[in-house]
Design a protein around this motif. Structure first.
Motif, PDB file in Angstrom:
ATOM      1  N   PRO A  95       0.788  -1.241   0.000  1.00 21.70           N
ATOM      2  CA  PRO A  95       0.000   0.000   0.000  1.00 21.70           C
ATOM      3  C   PRO A  95       0.812   1.279   0.000  1.00 21.70           C
ATOM      4  N   ASP A  96       1.955   1.297   0.705  1.00 29.33           N
ATOM      5  CA  ASP A  96       2.709   2.545   0.856  1.00 29.33           C
ATOM      6  C   ASP A  96       3.730   2.774  -0.256  1.00 29.33           C
ATOM      7  N   LEU A  97       3.800   1.865  -1.214  1.00 29.15           N
ATOM      8  CA  LEU A  97       4.646   2.090  -2.384  1.00 29.15           C
ATOM      9  C   LEU A  97       3.799   2.608  -3.540  1.00 29.15           C
ATOM     10  N   SER A  98       4.444   3.253  -4.494  1.00 24.46           N
ATOM     11  CA  SER A  98       3.722   3.797  -5.645  1.00 24.46           C
ATOM     12  C   SER A  98       3.309   2.671  -6.590  1.00 24.46           C
ATOM     13  N   ILE A  99       2.457   3.026  -7.551  1.00 23.57           N
ATOM     14  CA  ILE A  99       2.043   2.065  -8.572  1.00 23.57           C
ATOM     15  C   ILE A  99       3.261   1.565  -9.340  1.00 23.57           C
ATOM     16  N   ALA A 100       4.132   2.479  -9.746  1.00 20.52           N
ATOM     17  CA  ALA A 100       5.331   2.102 -10.502  1.00 20.52           C
ATOM     18  C   ALA A 100       6.227   1.178  -9.701  1.00 20.52           C
ATOM     19  N   GLU A 108      13.147  -4.724 -11.379  1.00 22.56           N
ATOM     20  CA  GLU A 108      13.457  -3.301 -11.530  1.00 22.56           C
ATOM     21  C   GLU A 108      14.258  -3.007 -12.800  1.00 22.56           C
ATOM     22  N   ASN A 109      13.999  -1.822 -13.358  1.00 15.14           N
ATOM     23  CA  ASN A 109      14.833  -1.294 -14.443  1.00 15.14           C
ATOM     24  C   ASN A 109      16.109  -0.732 -13.816  1.00 15.14           C
ATOM     25  N   ALA A 110      17.110  -1.564 -13.681  1.00 17.63           N
ATOM     26  CA  ALA A 110      18.303  -1.139 -12.938  1.00 17.63           C
ATOM     27  C   ALA A 110      19.583  -1.627 -13.624  1.00 17.63           C
ATOM     28  N   ILE A 115      18.431   2.228 -10.007  1.00 17.10           N
ATOM     29  CA  ILE A 115      17.169   2.161 -10.743  1.00 17.10           C
ATOM     30  C   ILE A 115      17.029   3.365 -11.671  1.00 17.10           C
ATOM     31  N   ASN A 116      16.643   3.078 -12.901  1.00 15.08           N
ATOM     32  CA  ASN A 116      16.349   4.131 -13.869  1.00 15.08           C
ATOM     33  C   ASN A 116      14.883   4.537 -13.688  1.00 15.08           C
ATOM     34  N   TRP A 117      14.650   5.578 -12.904  1.00 12.75           N
ATOM     35  CA  TRP A 117      13.280   5.959 -12.564  1.00 12.75           C
ATOM     36  C   TRP A 117      12.528   6.547 -13.748  1.00 12.75           C
TER      37      TRP A 117
END
Length: 511
Positions: A95-100, A108-110, A115-117
């Motif tokens: 719940p406390d993390l974003s949708i992304a 992860e895109n890392a 991480i490449n945000w």
């Protein structure tokens, strides 16, 4: 003829004291929506957990063949690497993390741990577009609705290049509009060539979207039907599921209600638990007579659960005002214990958060709300506890090999029966049931309906909250409609119908 994408052969899975699956055979064609259906505890979810690697290779017997290759999944990562993705009935979002962050958690895109945000946000926006969700990728999960969370789970599956999407009761917690949107999304995925397996108890939804239906009963495959080729009806499916005809989905009952009003809620107003300026209930007035089943109908967000929880010992809300009367006398409950002492019981719609201690046994859960009945000088009589638990298990037909079985190992429907049994054990005068049959098959529903009727015949007063209008019409003597936190109508069952109820459920405060 479509190629076979998945075949499960002779699958047998045993848990301590119970054989969950026995020689199950299951085949899915490429590009179809295949429905998997059966009673609670029939083995549907267990079969899908075997397929997805939740139950790893070596813990079951039989073979899994996916895209013509025999598979031995040691974990869920192994199945996901091949494009098999399961979305469980209980959403696995933080719940406390974003949708992304939720969509790419563990994927992860890392590069070199960084991480490449920018790419993560762009990819999330693209995935959300595929599922038709227009919302900021950086919005926290806790700030979006359940229907939107379900779409986030599907977007998360799409991020893993899914070839076979498994959905376990995807519409169980959704309202009609969100359910319809999800079904249309599955049909769109089908047009794009995706294969889906859908577990659901909602037969009307399955007949809308499924190409094939496989029925499982008592851990064994009963039948597989093609919707187009076979002359299959809902009654035929129900008979396969339960092993018998259910000529009436709702048991016959006489109106047992007396003229005596047992419980009354007057001018009840409640403000939101987190936002003290937001009013969720405004001057609600309802009453329940002895032996009466009174329904509360309202759309999601109307305030149904907020009403139940705020009445039940003020377990929800702020700035609560109004009066409660029991048998003509005003009563006040400052907490749940006081509500129980006054003969009020509440079966929550969220059994796992508010209804059960999952790591405890069936016995411990059944007797938890009334330990005073079992105690002398604060010492529990374990023999009486076991006898009473066995009696409750038989009375409401909880399917478990033993009352010592951990509740977490039961199917969702049988967990719901444990919650109901727990509150029956308190011998309440007023029983508030909040979505008591959510996620439960038709056979188990009928068993719960019979228990509710028996309680009414004993003179108990029942408040039944449900999203299913046929359920309210089939079970209740009267139905209150609730819209935007206000009561908009009091409908006698003799004149009520779905159309009239929906009209009052959608009335705004201004009208």
């Amino acid at each position: 003829m479509a190629a076979t994408i998945l075949e499960m052969k002779g699958i047998t899975k045993t848990f301590p004291g119970v054989k969950a699956l026995e020689d199950v055979n299951f085949k899915v064609d490429e590009g179809e929506i295949h429905a998997l259906i059966g009673e609670n505890g029939a083995g549907k979810s267990t079969l899908m957990k075997v397929l997805s690697g939740v139950h790893p290779y070596g813990t079951y017997a039989g073979d899994i063949v996916f895209q013509e290759n025999r598979c031995e999944f040691k974990s869920i990562n192994g199945s996901e690497d091949l494009g098999i993705v399961i979305i469980h009935q209980e959403l696995a979002l933080i719940p406390d993390l974003s949708i992304a962050e939720n969509i790419f958690l563990g994927n992860e895109n890392a590069k070199k741990g960084i991480i490449n945000w920018n790419k993560t946000i762009m990819d999330t926006r693209e995935l959300l577009g595929k599922v038709g969700l227009k919302v900021d990728p950086q919005e926290k999960i806790k700030n979006i609705g359940v229907g939107q969370q379900q779409l986030v789970e599907i977007a998360k599956a799409l991020s893993k290049e899914v070839k076979l999407l498994i959905l376990d009761e995807p519409t169980a917690a959704l309202n009609e509009e969100d359910s319809e949107n999800l079904l249309q999304l599955l049909l769109e995925f089908k047009k794009q060539g995706m294969t889906s397996i859908m577990i659901s108890h909602k037969l009307n939804e399955l007949f809308k979207v499924a190409d094939s239906i496989t029925v499982i009963r008592d851990g064994q495959t009963v039948n597989t039907y093609s919707i187009k080729k076979d002359k299959v009806t809902e009654n035929k499916i129900i008979k396969d599921m339960v092993g018998r005809d259910l000529s009436n989905l709702y048991p016959e009952r006489k109106n047992n209600s007396k003229d005596e009003v047992v419980f009354e809620i007057k001018d009840w107003s409640v403000y939101h638990a987190q936002d003290a300026e937001r009013q969720v209930l405004n001057n609600v007035n309802i009453n329940v007579k002895r032996g009466e089943i009174v329904g509360i109908a309202g759309l999601m967000g109307a305030g149904r659960t907020e009403l139940a929880m705020s009445v039940f010992g003020k377990s929800y809300g702020r700035k609560i005002s109004g009066q409660l009367f029991k048998e003509g006398k005003e009563v006040t409950f400052h907490n749940v214990s006081q509500a129980i002492e006054h003969g009020i019981a509440y079966v929550s719609e969220n059994r796992k958060e508010y209804g059960l201690i999952l790591i405890d046994s069936v016995k411990d859960n059944l007797t938890l709300a009334n330990l005073n009945e079992l105690s002398k000088k604060n010492i529990v009589d374990s023999n009486k506890e076991a006898i009473d638990a066995e009696m409750l298990k038989s009375k409401i037909n909880i399917k478990t090999p033993s009352i010592q079985q951990k509740t977490v190992n039961l199917s969702g429907g049988n967990q719901q029966k444990v919650v109901l049994g727990k509150w029956i054990y308190t011998d309440p005068d007023i029983l508030i049931l909040d979505e008591p049959t959510r996620g439960i098959d038709v056979g188990a529903k009928l068993e719960i309906y019979k228990v509710i009727n028996e309680l009414a015949e004993q003179g108990k007063s029942i408040i039944l909250i449900s999203s299913e209008l046929p359920e309210l019409l089939g079970m209740c003597d009267r139905i209150y409609t609730l819209s935007e936190g206000e009561i908009t109508g009091d409908h006698d069952i003799s004149v009520a119908n779905q159309e009239s109820l929906m009209k009052y459920m959608t009335q705004s405060r201004r009208s």
